[in-house]
Scaffold this motif. Structure first.
Motif, PDB file in Angstrom:
ATOM      1  N   VAL A  61       2.189  16.250  -7.416  1.00 42.78           N
ATOM      2  CA  VAL A  61       3.200  15.267  -7.053  1.00 42.78           C
ATOM      3  C   VAL A  61       2.584  13.909  -6.728  1.00 42.78           C
ATOM      4  O   VAL A  61       2.907  12.901  -7.357  1.00 42.78           O
ATOM      5  CB  VAL A  61       4.056  15.776  -5.877  1.00 42.78           C
ATOM      6  N   ILE A  62       1.691  13.868  -5.775  1.00 49.22           N
ATOM      7  CA  ILE A  62       1.096  12.582  -5.387  1.00 49.22           C
ATOM      8  C   ILE A  62      -0.012  12.178  -6.362  1.00 49.22           C
ATOM      9  O   ILE A  62      -0.064  11.048  -6.843  1.00 49.22           O
ATOM     10  CB  ILE A  62       0.541  12.657  -3.957  1.00 49.22           C
ATOM     11  N   GLY A  63      -0.904  13.118  -6.673  1.00 47.53           N
ATOM     12  CA  GLY A  63      -2.046  12.802  -7.537  1.00 47.53           C
ATOM     13  C   GLY A  63      -1.650  12.464  -8.954  1.00 47.53           C
ATOM     14  O   GLY A  63      -2.143  11.494  -9.540  1.00 47.53           O
ATOM     15  N   PHE A  64      -0.748  13.247  -9.560  1.00 48.15           N
ATOM     16  CA  PHE A  64      -0.368  12.996 -10.945  1.00 48.15           C
ATOM     17  C   PHE A  64       0.441  11.703 -11.076  1.00 48.15           C
ATOM     18  O   PHE A  64       0.236  10.925 -12.015  1.00 48.15           O
ATOM     19  CB  PHE A  64       0.447  14.168 -11.495  1.00 48.15           C
ATOM     20  N   ILE A  65       1.372  11.482 -10.149  1.00 45.29           N
ATOM     21  CA  ILE A  65       2.139  10.229 -10.203  1.00 45.29           C
ATOM     22  C   ILE A  65       1.207   9.045  -9.975  1.00 45.29           C
ATOM     23  O   ILE A  65       1.329   8.007 -10.631  1.00 45.29           O
ATOM     24  CB  ILE A  65       3.289  10.255  -9.181  1.00 45.29           C
ATOM     25  N   GLY A  66       0.261   9.182  -9.064  1.00 40.95           N
ATOM     26  CA  GLY A  66      -0.732   8.129  -8.865  1.00 40.95           C
ATOM     27  C   GLY A  66      -1.571   7.893 -10.113  1.00 40.95           C
ATOM     28  O   GLY A  66      -1.884   6.753 -10.457  1.00 40.95           O
ATOM     29  N   SER A  67      -1.912   8.974 -10.799  1.00 40.12           N
ATOM     30  CA  SER A  67      -2.701   8.846 -12.027  1.00 40.12           C
ATOM     31  C   SER A  67      -1.903   8.146 -13.125  1.00 40.12           C
ATOM     32  O   SER A  67      -2.440   7.318 -13.868  1.00 40.12           O
ATOM     33  CB  SER A  67      -3.137  10.233 -12.508  1.00 40.12           C
ATOM     34  N   VAL A  68      -0.615   8.464 -13.236  1.00 48.74           N
ATOM     35  CA  VAL A  68       0.247   7.771 -14.210  1.00 48.74           C
ATOM     36  C   VAL A  68       0.348   6.290 -13.850  1.00 48.74           C
ATOM     37  O   VAL A  68       0.276   5.413 -14.716  1.00 48.74           O
ATOM     38  CB  VAL A  68       1.648   8.415 -14.256  1.00 48.74           C
ATOM     39  N   TYR A  69       0.485   5.996 -12.562  1.00 48.75           N
ATOM     40  CA  TYR A  69       0.547   4.611 -12.097  1.00 48.75           C
ATOM     41  C   TYR A  69      -0.730   3.854 -12.488  1.00 48.75           C
ATOM     42  O   TYR A  69      -0.678   2.687 -12.903  1.00 48.75           O
ATOM     43  CB  TYR A  69       0.724   4.584 -10.581  1.00 48.75           C
ATOM     44  N   PHE A 300      -1.447  -2.277  -4.785  1.00 45.85           N
ATOM     45  CA  PHE A 300      -2.319  -1.572  -3.831  1.00 45.85           C
ATOM     46  C   PHE A 300      -3.488  -0.932  -4.583  1.00 45.85           C
ATOM     47  O   PHE A 300      -3.394  -0.594  -5.764  1.00 45.85           O
ATOM     48  CB  PHE A 300      -1.517  -0.506  -3.069  1.00 45.85           C
ATOM     49  N   GLU A 301      -4.612  -0.757  -3.886  1.00 52.15           N
ATOM     50  CA  GLU A 301      -5.838  -0.283  -4.541  1.00 52.15           C
ATOM     51  C   GLU A 301      -5.852   1.231  -4.736  1.00 52.15           C
ATOM     52  O   GLU A 301      -6.316   1.722  -5.762  1.00 52.15           O
ATOM     53  CB  GLU A 301      -7.062  -0.709  -3.716  1.00 52.15           C
ATOM     54  N   ASN A 302      -5.390   1.981  -3.767  1.00 54.14           N
ATOM     55  CA  ASN A 302      -5.423   3.441  -3.847  1.00 54.14           C
ATOM     56  C   ASN A 302      -4.186   3.933  -4.598  1.00 54.14           C
ATOM     57  O   ASN A 302      -3.070   3.889  -4.087  1.00 54.14           O
ATOM     58  CB  ASN A 302      -5.465   4.042  -2.433  1.00 54.14           C
ATOM     59  N   VAL A 303      -4.375   4.417  -5.821  1.00 54.40           N
ATOM     60  CA  VAL A 303      -3.230   4.824  -6.638  1.00 54.40           C
ATOM     61  C   VAL A 303      -2.473   5.998  -6.029  1.00 54.40           C
ATOM     62  O   VAL A 303      -1.290   6.214  -6.336  1.00 54.40           O
ATOM     63  CB  VAL A 303      -3.673   5.187  -8.073  1.00 54.40           C
ATOM     64  N   ASP A 304      -3.128   6.773  -5.154  1.00 50.67           N
ATOM     65  CA  ASP A 304      -2.449   7.894  -4.505  1.00 50.67           C
ATOM     66  C   ASP A 304      -1.320   7.427  -3.579  1.00 50.67           C
ATOM     67  O   ASP A 304      -0.496   8.231  -3.144  1.00 50.67           O
ATOM     68  CB  ASP A 304      -3.440   8.738  -3.697  1.00 50.67           C
ATOM     69  N   GLN A 305      -1.271   6.136  -3.278  1.00 47.21           N
ATOM     70  CA  GLN A 305      -0.218   5.600  -2.421  1.00 47.21           C
ATOM     71  C   GLN A 305       1.066   5.278  -3.183  1.00 47.21           C
ATOM     72  O   GLN A 305       2.092   4.961  -2.572  1.00 47.21           O
ATOM     73  CB  GLN A 305      -0.702   4.322  -1.731  1.00 47.21           C
TER      74      GLN A 305
END
Length: 480
Positions: A61-69, A300-305
């Motif tokens: 949920v957080i990691g994959f969406i952050g990776s797509v971002y 933002f720098e951290n894509v996990d956010q």
């Protein structure tokens, strides 16, 4: 950051509910078989949703969406495809695993090798994998809850750590399976609803993909903007394919089902649900990226956010609260499974080997103590994590696949291979795969290829060395 009392209150209620389920599970856990494998009574409905919930995590949920971002849809090609291929392939060998009727992966390895020492040797990479998984789940959960509630991360990490340790310790797989049933249902339903919301909000799926491509042409390329070479893609697919076959939690769940038919049904339906879920999740990631950019919330720098900020700063509060519960369901449902497996692995595959003929009462006690130990140490490490969620996720995929894919599944069908050769293959594969990854690699060769290739070579050489010198398989009593 100001504390959001509404979000914090909802989160506290959620934690109290899962603690209540843990307490109920404690009353239903009468012996070590209940704690480890639900007394081998898991039916198809409970097994299916427990598998789905176990599979979807903070990474998903957080990691994959952050990776797509951060990198577009290439994660669908580089990771999700490997995972779904793994589930599809596991379906065709699950009967072989279930027929062995064991509790853990090292039990199977002991039978393949005819060596009791194989159990603690195999337990080491399994525990390392589960521990890394715990860290990244805790990071994801705490990052999310800190963002939405305003409670500092350093405090929230310990609150969440305490809760998931407590309810897992109380009821073992009984608590884990029933919380997974609830959490899996909430999670899948909510992600699908969130996708519908973002499609309506942004006009259409076509409009989202058009804007997503305008942000970067690489966003909709199968391999991204250099994110994957063909060689790197192949290595990633092998790594994530292999994790399906070698995860201790998967083996425990297969052996917790009441029969082979149930084991096959839960994988078939679980794979179908997960295929739909991941497709929706990746598309949701594109929608989140477009929405944040249109609203001026990107940068933002951290894509996990990305997803936490989308929830708090973009979604209406009512919708956000539902999505938060779904994300927490995804995180805790996987965290408790990995934590449960650490307790089982420590008691079953290390302590039982060392103590020899330990009583059920002793094994139950060790399982619970080990669960607390691994949970607390993972929480402490998550306070200052060693990498992003996706980085940790990739590392443990390399670890598992390098250690077990070749020696175990080749060993299942190549019945004449020497037992010592299988053990040597596990050790060499682990050291090469992990060492290559930690060193940064050389010549563009993926760490998975080094680990799996090294394991294969070690298996062949070991068989030639030991097959005629007393290093073959010997009979081992295989009790449960």
């Amino acid at each position: 950051m100001a504390v959001n009392e509404f979000y914090l209150g909802t989160f506290i209620v959620y934690l109290l509910i899962v603690l209540g389920i843990g307490a109920w599970g404690y009353t239903k856990t009468t012996d070590v078989a209940d704690f480890w494998v639900y007394g081998k009574r898991l039916g198809p409905w409970l097994a299916t949703w427990s598998y789905v919930a176990n599979f979807v995590s903070a990474v998903s949920v957080i990691g994959f969406i952050g990776s797509v971002y951060g990198g577009g849809y290439s994660i669908l090609t580089g990771i999700v495809l490997g995972l779904m291929l793994g589930i599809s392939a596991l379906y065709f060998v699950v009967h072989k695993v279930r027929e062995l009727d064991h509790v853990t992966f090292p039990d199977i390895i002991r039978d393949l090798t005819g060596r009791e020492i194989a159990r603690p040797i195999a337990a080491v990479p399994l525990l390392a994998n589960a521990w890394v998984y715990l860290i990244m789940q805790l990071v994801g959960a705490s990052l999310l809850v800190t963002t939405i509630t305003g409670v500092p991360y350093r405090y929230m990490i310990w609150v969440i750590g305490f809760v998931f340790v407590a309810y897992t310790v109380m009821g073992g797989l009984v608590s884990v399976a029933w919380t997974d049933l609830i959490q899996g249902t909430v999670m899948v339903t909510t992600v699908l609803a969130a996708l519908v919301f973002i499609i309506i909000d942004q006009g259409s799926l076509a409009a989202i993909n058009t804007q997503f491509t305008q942000l970067s042409a690489a966003n909709t390329m199968p391999l991204g903007d250099g994110a994957y070479t063909l060689l790197g893609l192949a290595g990633s697919l092998v790594a994530f394919f292999g994790t399906i076959f070698t995860a201790q939690g998967t083996i425990i769940r297969i052996n917790a089902t009441k029969d082979i038919r149930t084991a096959k049904i839960h994988l078939a339906f679980g794979g179908l649900i997960l295929s739909v879920f991941y497709s929706a999740l990746i598309l949701l990631g594109g929608g989140v990226t477009v929405a944040l950019n249109n609203a001026g919330l990107a940068g933002f720098e951290n894509v996990d956010q990305a997803f936490p900020i989308f929830i708090t700063d973009y979604l209406p509060t009512g919708i956000g609260i539902v999505v938060i519960l779904a994300v927490m369901s995804a995180i805790l449902s996987t965290t408790d499974t990995r934590l449960h497996s650490t307790g089982v692995t420590t008691a079953r595959d290390i302590y039982d080997w060392y103590a020899d003929d330990a009583s059920d009462q002793q094994l139950m006690k060790v399982s619970r103590i080990a669960t607390i130990f691994w949970g607390v140490t993972a929480t402490a490490m998550a306070v200052n994590p060693p990498g992003t969620i996706i980085t940790l996720y990739t590392f443990r995929a390399i670890l598992l696949t390098s250690a077990f894919l070749i020696p175990i599944y080749l060993g299942l069908y190549w019945t004449g291979v020497a037992g010592n050769a299988i053990i040597a293959s596990i050790v060499v594969g682990t050291l090469l795969g992990v060492g290559w990854d930690l060193s940064g690699g050389f010549l563009g060769v993926p760490a998975t290829f080094m680990g799996v290739g090294g394991a294969f070579v070690a298996l062949l050489i070991g068989h030639l060395v030991w097959s005629d010198s007393g290093g073959g398989r010997t009979s081992v009593a295989a009790g449960d």
